[in-house]
Design a protein around this motif. Structure first.
Motif, PDB file in Angstrom:
ATOM      1  N   THR A 417       0.852  -1.186   0.000  1.00 60.39           N
ATOM      2  CA  THR A 417       0.000   0.000   0.000  1.00 60.39           C
ATOM      3  C   THR A 417       0.887   1.235   0.000  1.00 60.39           C
ATOM      4  O   THR A 417       2.029   1.176   0.487  1.00 60.39           O
ATOM      5  N   PRO A 418       0.402   2.375  -0.500  1.00 60.69           N
ATOM      6  CA  PRO A 418       1.230   3.590  -0.578  1.00 60.69           C
ATOM      7  C   PRO A 418       1.278   4.333   0.749  1.00 60.69           C
ATOM      8  O   PRO A 418       0.764   5.434   0.904  1.00 60.69           O
ATOM      9  N   SER A 419       1.917   3.707   1.725  1.00 61.57           N
ATOM     10  CA  SER A 419       1.999   4.294   3.064  1.00 61.57           C
ATOM     11  C   SER A 419       3.248   3.777   3.752  1.00 61.57           C
ATOM     12  O   SER A 419       3.855   2.792   3.309  1.00 61.57           O
ATOM     13  N   ILE A 420       3.628   4.428   4.851  1.00 56.31           N
ATOM     14  CA  ILE A 420       4.754   3.967   5.662  1.00 56.31           C
ATOM     15  C   ILE A 420       4.270   2.793   6.510  1.00 56.31           C
ATOM     16  O   ILE A 420       3.357   2.944   7.321  1.00 56.31           O
ATOM     17  N   PRO A 421       4.855   1.592   6.349  1.00 53.26           N
ATOM     18  CA  PRO A 421       4.428   0.449   7.150  1.00 53.26           C
ATOM     19  C   PRO A 421       5.149   0.391   8.494  1.00 53.26           C
ATOM     20  O   PRO A 421       6.346   0.669   8.583  1.00 53.26           O
ATOM     21  N   ILE A 422       4.412   0.015   9.548  1.00 49.99           N
ATOM     22  CA  ILE A 422       4.954  -0.078  10.902  1.00 49.99           C
ATOM     23  C   ILE A 422       4.523  -1.424  11.484  1.00 49.99           C
ATOM     24  O   ILE A 422       3.326  -1.735  11.496  1.00 49.99           O
ATOM     25  N   PHE A 423       5.496  -2.223  11.966  1.00 52.92           N
ATOM     26  CA  PHE A 423       5.111  -3.501  12.568  1.00 52.92           C
ATOM     27  C   PHE A 423       6.068  -3.897  13.678  1.00 52.92           C
ATOM     28  O   PHE A 423       7.189  -3.390  13.778  1.00 52.92           O
ATOM     29  N   MET A 424       5.599  -4.824  14.520  1.00 51.40           N
ATOM     30  CA  MET A 424       6.334  -5.250  15.707  1.00 51.40           C
ATOM     31  C   MET A 424       7.291  -6.394  15.376  1.00 51.40           C
ATOM     32  O   MET A 424       6.984  -7.268  14.558  1.00 51.40           O
ATOM     33  N   SER A 425       8.449  -6.374  16.007  1.00 54.50           N
ATOM     34  CA  SER A 425       9.430  -7.440  15.811  1.00 54.50           C
ATOM     35  C   SER A 425       8.812  -8.798  16.137  1.00 54.50           C
ATOM     36  O   SER A 425       8.088  -8.959  17.113  1.00 54.50           O
ATOM     37  N   GLY A 426       9.108  -9.764  15.300  1.00 56.92           N
ATOM     38  CA  GLY A 426       8.561 -11.108  15.456  1.00 56.92           C
ATOM     39  C   GLY A 426       7.458 -11.417  14.473  1.00 56.92           C
ATOM     40  O   GLY A 426       7.242 -12.575  14.113  1.00 56.92           O
ATOM     41  N   GLU A 427       6.740 -10.373  14.023  1.00 57.06           N
ATOM     42  CA  GLU A 427       5.677 -10.585  13.040  1.00 57.06           C
ATOM     43  C   GLU A 427       6.229 -11.207  11.762  1.00 57.06           C
ATOM     44  O   GLU A 427       5.543 -11.982  11.097  1.00 57.06           O
ATOM     45  N   GLU A 428       7.472 -10.850  11.418  1.00 56.72           N
ATOM     46  CA  GLU A 428       8.006 -11.252  10.114  1.00 56.72           C
ATOM     47  C   GLU A 428       8.207 -12.755   9.991  1.00 56.72           C
ATOM     48  O   GLU A 428       8.330 -13.276   8.880  1.00 56.72           O
ATOM     49  N   PHE A 429       8.259 -13.486  11.115  1.00 54.73           N
ATOM     50  CA  PHE A 429       8.356 -14.941  10.992  1.00 54.73           C
ATOM     51  C   PHE A 429       7.266 -15.650  11.792  1.00 54.73           C
ATOM     52  O   PHE A 429       7.347 -16.846  12.065  1.00 54.73           O
ATOM     53  N   ASN A 430       6.194 -14.893  12.131  1.00 55.22           N
ATOM     54  CA  ASN A 430       5.074 -15.470  12.883  1.00 55.22           C
ATOM     55  C   ASN A 430       5.570 -16.086  14.183  1.00 55.22           C
ATOM     56  O   ASN A 430       5.321 -17.256  14.491  1.00 55.22           O
ATOM     57  N   ALA A 431       6.264 -15.280  14.963  1.00 52.80           N
ATOM     58  CA  ALA A 431       6.820 -15.750  16.229  1.00 52.80           C
ATOM     59  C   ALA A 431       5.721 -16.217  17.176  1.00 52.80           C
ATOM     60  O   ALA A 431       4.639 -15.630  17.233  1.00 52.80           O
ATOM     61  N   ASP A 432       5.994 -17.269  17.906  1.00 51.72           N
ATOM     62  CA  ASP A 432       5.092 -17.666  18.980  1.00 51.72           C
ATOM     63  C   ASP A 432       5.213 -16.639  20.096  1.00 51.72           C
ATOM     64  O   ASP A 432       6.308 -16.113  20.360  1.00 51.72           O
ATOM     65  N   TYR A 433       4.106 -16.377  20.761  1.00 51.99           N
ATOM     66  CA  TYR A 433       4.154 -15.421  21.863  1.00 51.99           C
ATOM     67  C   TYR A 433       4.664 -16.118  23.116  1.00 51.99           C
ATOM     68  O   TYR A 433       4.063 -17.095  23.591  1.00 51.99           O
ATOM     69  N   ILE A 434       5.765 -15.611  23.647  1.00 50.37           N
ATOM     70  CA  ILE A 434       6.340 -16.125  24.894  1.00 50.37           C
ATOM     71  C   ILE A 434       6.396 -14.959  25.875  1.00 50.37           C
ATOM     72  O   ILE A 434       7.233 -14.065  25.731  1.00 50.37           O
ATOM     73  N   PRO A 435       5.518 -14.917  26.885  1.00 45.66           N
ATOM     74  CA  PRO A 435       5.509 -13.770  27.802  1.00 45.66           C
ATOM     75  C   PRO A 435       6.732 -13.774  28.710  1.00 45.66           C
ATOM     76  O   PRO A 435       7.208 -14.830  29.142  1.00 45.66           O
ATOM     77  N   LEU A 436       7.256 -12.590  28.970  1.00 45.96           N
ATOM     78  CA  LEU A 436       8.299 -12.477  29.970  1.00 45.96           C
ATOM     79  C   LEU A 436       7.765 -13.020  31.298  1.00 45.96           C
ATOM     80  O   LEU A 436       6.616 -12.746  31.661  1.00 45.96           O
ATOM     81  N   PRO A 437       8.554 -13.784  32.032  1.00 45.68           N
ATOM     82  CA  PRO A 437       8.033 -14.485  33.218  1.00 45.68           C
ATOM     83  C   PRO A 437       7.412 -13.577  34.272  1.00 45.68           C
ATOM     84  O   PRO A 437       6.492 -13.993  34.975  1.00 45.68           O
ATOM     85  N   ARG A 438       7.895 -12.338  34.400  1.00 47.73           N
ATOM     86  CA  ARG A 438       7.365 -11.452  35.446  1.00 47.73           C
ATOM     87  C   ARG A 438       6.096 -10.718  35.022  1.00 47.73           C
ATOM     88  O   ARG A 438       5.449 -10.079  35.840  1.00 47.73           O
ATOM     89  N   ILE A 460      11.264 -12.895  22.434  1.00 48.13           N
ATOM     90  CA  ILE A 460      11.426 -13.541  21.139  1.00 48.13           C
ATOM     91  C   ILE A 460      12.438 -14.695  21.227  1.00 48.13           C
ATOM     92  O   ILE A 460      13.555 -14.515  21.716  1.00 48.13           O
ATOM     93  N   ASP A 461      12.011 -15.859  20.760  1.00 47.97           N
ATOM     94  CA  ASP A 461      12.874 -17.039  20.711  1.00 47.97           C
ATOM     95  C   ASP A 461      13.346 -17.203  19.270  1.00 47.97           C
ATOM     96  O   ASP A 461      12.622 -17.701  18.406  1.00 47.97           O
ATOM     97  N   TRP A 462      14.573 -16.785  19.015  1.00 51.41           N
ATOM     98  CA  TRP A 462      15.106 -16.815  17.661  1.00 51.41           C
ATOM     99  C   TRP A 462      15.386 -18.231  17.175  1.00 51.41           C
ATOM    100  O   TRP A 462      15.561 -18.464  15.970  1.00 51.41           O
ATOM    101  N   GLU A 463      15.397 -19.207  18.080  1.00 50.87           N
ATOM    102  CA  GLU A 463      15.549 -20.599  17.682  1.00 50.87           C
ATOM    103  C   GLU A 463      14.350 -21.087  16.874  1.00 50.87           C
ATOM    104  O   GLU A 463      14.430 -22.091  16.169  1.00 50.87           O
ATOM    105  N   GLN A 464      13.234 -20.372  16.973  1.00 48.64           N
ATOM    106  CA  GLN A 464      12.054 -20.771  16.211  1.00 48.64           C
ATOM    107  C   GLN A 464      12.296 -20.707  14.703  1.00 48.64           C
ATOM    108  O   GLN A 464      11.587 -21.362  13.930  1.00 48.64           O
TER     109      GLN A 464
END
Length: 609
Positions: A417-438, A460-464
């Motif tokens: 689309t003709p716009s500036i794209p903004i996205f969160m790290s991990g979206e690019e490889f469909n990262a599983d959500y792993i919450p910080l323990p605290r 983010i678990d880069w081993e994924q």
């Protein structure tokens, strides 16, 4: 005979807003692809919440290969370790003039920025504009700078005429540019003092390092802003993808429907803090909080009637608009009235920003005359996801990532689309959500640790990336970004006072409910066109496109060449008549090379002429 009150409302600076930041933004701003990093969870060199500037720097080769051109770094300044969701966050800021030592040294921060620049990536800092943590030493040192509070913090007194506060703020954010090389700022919550940000931008330009400023949400920036984080968002931060947003279904219609000064909502605020609302022109209704379209339209206690039809405002002419407001509570005192319009959330109220006139009471109906101004001229932007997805009260079993492997959403609705794209790290490889323990599910950390869905708290678990499906998603997003960059003349963002050269394309596909997949669209300019199709289903879609070049510079071409940019990469020569039934195949969404089709159309020159 009814008693009539005429409320004259004028916003200062009617003309200068049109000639503002988007017009003067650095040229590189038009090529931004922004990737948000929450520093503590982006990498985990020593376990959870151990990410640093140095460990983030080690991922820069990966980000360069991915193709992003801007990093929105949401973790830099001295902050509290548990105020929000019981974890360290940028938003619990203690002092914006200092780096937090848990993230690294000033030398390491500078090294991160320098290498990012070497790899063609800009770096933006997040600025907490409303206030500081209650335990900030700055509050003890300068108590006169602060007044009131929000978000469990102490707020700056931005309208108290504190010249020393103004000077400190300008110096602080000018120094991050001139000393460290920061390329701009994302402003959390609101811009508050556009005049200070214009000074900061001028200081940066004078130093030979022009920057951009982008606000979190819609607010009149008096020319200080370049684009927005939340101009259009593809998700509801509590429930995931917001399928009411038109970009999911019909890109051409989305860009055609935005215009100036269409009022959708009026809010009367009373001195007892209660409100009444009324709606006008609410098909579709643009909600300011999540920017999604609601159906059916909302209803309110107030009745609004537009009494005239002013022409569209221009820098040369702003014709007043008149409204009749009925249903106002006569027993309450009005504090202020604000208006939200489609595409803009420009606020009109009594007095100047920061001071409101109260006192109107005793009537149920008022006539209001509003003198519009030409709003901020911004670069268009679209957000797929950000750290606020998975906000408080999100379902505990819901993945807060938005695309979740959808190539159609990532491509058709976002990158193409003709716009500036903004996205969160991990979206690019469909990262599983792993919450910080605290992390807790409660904003202020009152619930059980290890719960919650806040995307800022993703570890983010880069081993994924060793998993084939994750690697396929990364490869496909990398390919989409490469296509966007190769065809940048079509995908560079338009400004909010213009519309792209864009039209819908007809698709016929047997066995597929036409309403179940997005409407194909065609972007074009003087030399080429690109047709983008989306497939949101789990089936292969085979169909024919009816591509009309009428009204485009290509309509008089005798022969055309079409290149399949997404699948084969092959180019073939066709006649214009062949476009009436041009075959297209889209593999299932969420599969390798699935979800989209991208066709480039160019004229074939006759070398004999």
């Amino acid at each position: 005979m009814r008693k009539k009150w005429i409320l004259g409302m004028t916003v200062f600076g009617l003309i200068i807003a049109q000639k503002n930041a988007a017009q003067d933004a650095p040229e590189w701003a038009k090529d931004l692809i922004i990737y948000e990093i929450a520093t503590r969870g982006f990498t985990s060199p020593a376990g959870s919440e151990s990410g640093t500037f140095k460990s983030a720097q080690e991922k820069l080769p990966y980000l360069q290969k991915l193709g992003i051109t801007g990093i929105w770094l949401t973790g830099t300044n001295l902050g509290d370790a548990k105020h929000f969701y019981n974890i360290w966050t940028q938003y619990a800021c203690v002092d914006p003039s200092k780096l937090d030592p848990v993230l690294g040294t000033p030398e390491e921060f500078k090294a991160f920025i320098d290498e990012a620049h070497q790899r063609g990536i800009k770096v933006f800092m997040d600025v907490i504009t409303h206030g500081l943590m209650n335990n900030s030493p700055l509050i003890d040192e300068h108590p006169e700078w602060f007044r009131g509070g929000s978000w469990g913090m102490t707020d700056f007194d931005w309208y108290g005429k504190h010249q020393d506060l103004d000077e400190w703020w300008v110096k602080t954010f000018s120094d991050w540019v001139t000393v460290f090389g920061i390329d701009g700022y994302r402003l959390d919550v609101n811009i508050y003092r556009p005049d200070l940000w214009k000074r900061i931008k001028q200081n940066a330009a004078t130093a030979g390092h022009p920057i951009v400023v982008f606000n979190e949400t819609w607010a009149y920036s008096e020319g200080a802003g370049d684009f927005l984080q939340r101009m259009v968002t593809l998700s509801n931060q509590r429930t995931g993808p917001d399928m009411n947003v038109m970009l999911h279904h019909d890109v051409a219609k989305h860009y055609q429907q935005f215009d100036y000064f269409r009022i959708v909502e009026l809010t009367v605020r009373y001195t007892d803090r209660s409100t009444d609302q009324g709606y006008l022109d609410v098909q579709p209704f643009l909600d300011a909080a999540i920017y999604g379209y609601y159906d059916p339209a909302p209803k309110g206690a107030l009745k609004l009637t537009q009494l005239n039809s002013p022409s569209r405002p221009t820098p040369e002419k702003q014709e007043p608009l008149r409204l009749l407001i009925e249903g106002v509570n006569p027993d309450k005192v009005i504090n202020n009235i604000s208006i939200r319009s489609l595409g803009w959330t420009l606020r009109y109220n009594y007095g100047t920003q920061g001071s409101l006139l109260a006192g109107l009471t005793g009537n149920t109906r008022y006539e209001m005359e509003i003198t519009p101004f030409v709003p901020d001229r911004l670069l268009y932007s679209t957000q797929l996801s950000s750290h606020d997805d998975g906000w408080e009260s999100s379902p505990p079993d819901k993945n807060p990532y938005v695309a979740e492997g959808s190539r159609s959403m990532f491509g058709y609705s976002f990158l193409f689309t003709p716009s500036i794209p903004i996205f969160m790290s991990g979206e690019e490889f469909n990262a599983d959500y792993i919450p910080l323990p605290r992390q807790t599910s409660d904003l202020f950390g009152k619930s059980e640790p290890g719960k919650g869905r806040w995307l800022y708290a993703s570890m983010i678990d880069w081993e994924q990336l060793k998993q084939p499906a994750k690697r396929d998603m990364l490869d496909d997003v990398t390919r989409m970004i490469a296509i966007r960059k190769a065809e940048a003349d079509l995908f560079r963002p338009v400004t909010t006072d213009s519309k792209p050269l864009l039209k819908a394309v007809s698709l016929q596909a047997a066995g597929i409910d036409r309403d179940s997949i997005p409407v194909p669209c065609m972007l074009y300019n003087d030399v080429k066109a690109i047709v983008i199709c989306g497939n949101t289903t789990d089936k292969t879609v085979k169909g024919v496109l009816n591509i009309s070049l009428a009204g485009t510079p290509l309509e008089k071409a005798e022969k055309l060449q079409i290149t399949d940019l997404w699948n084969s990469g092959k180019t073939k020569t066709v006649k214009v008549s062949d476009l009436q039934k041009y075959p297209v195949v889209m593999k299932p969404d969420k599969s390798k090379r699935g979800g989209v089709a991208v066709l480039k159309i160019e004229s074939v020159r006759d070398e004999r002429k």
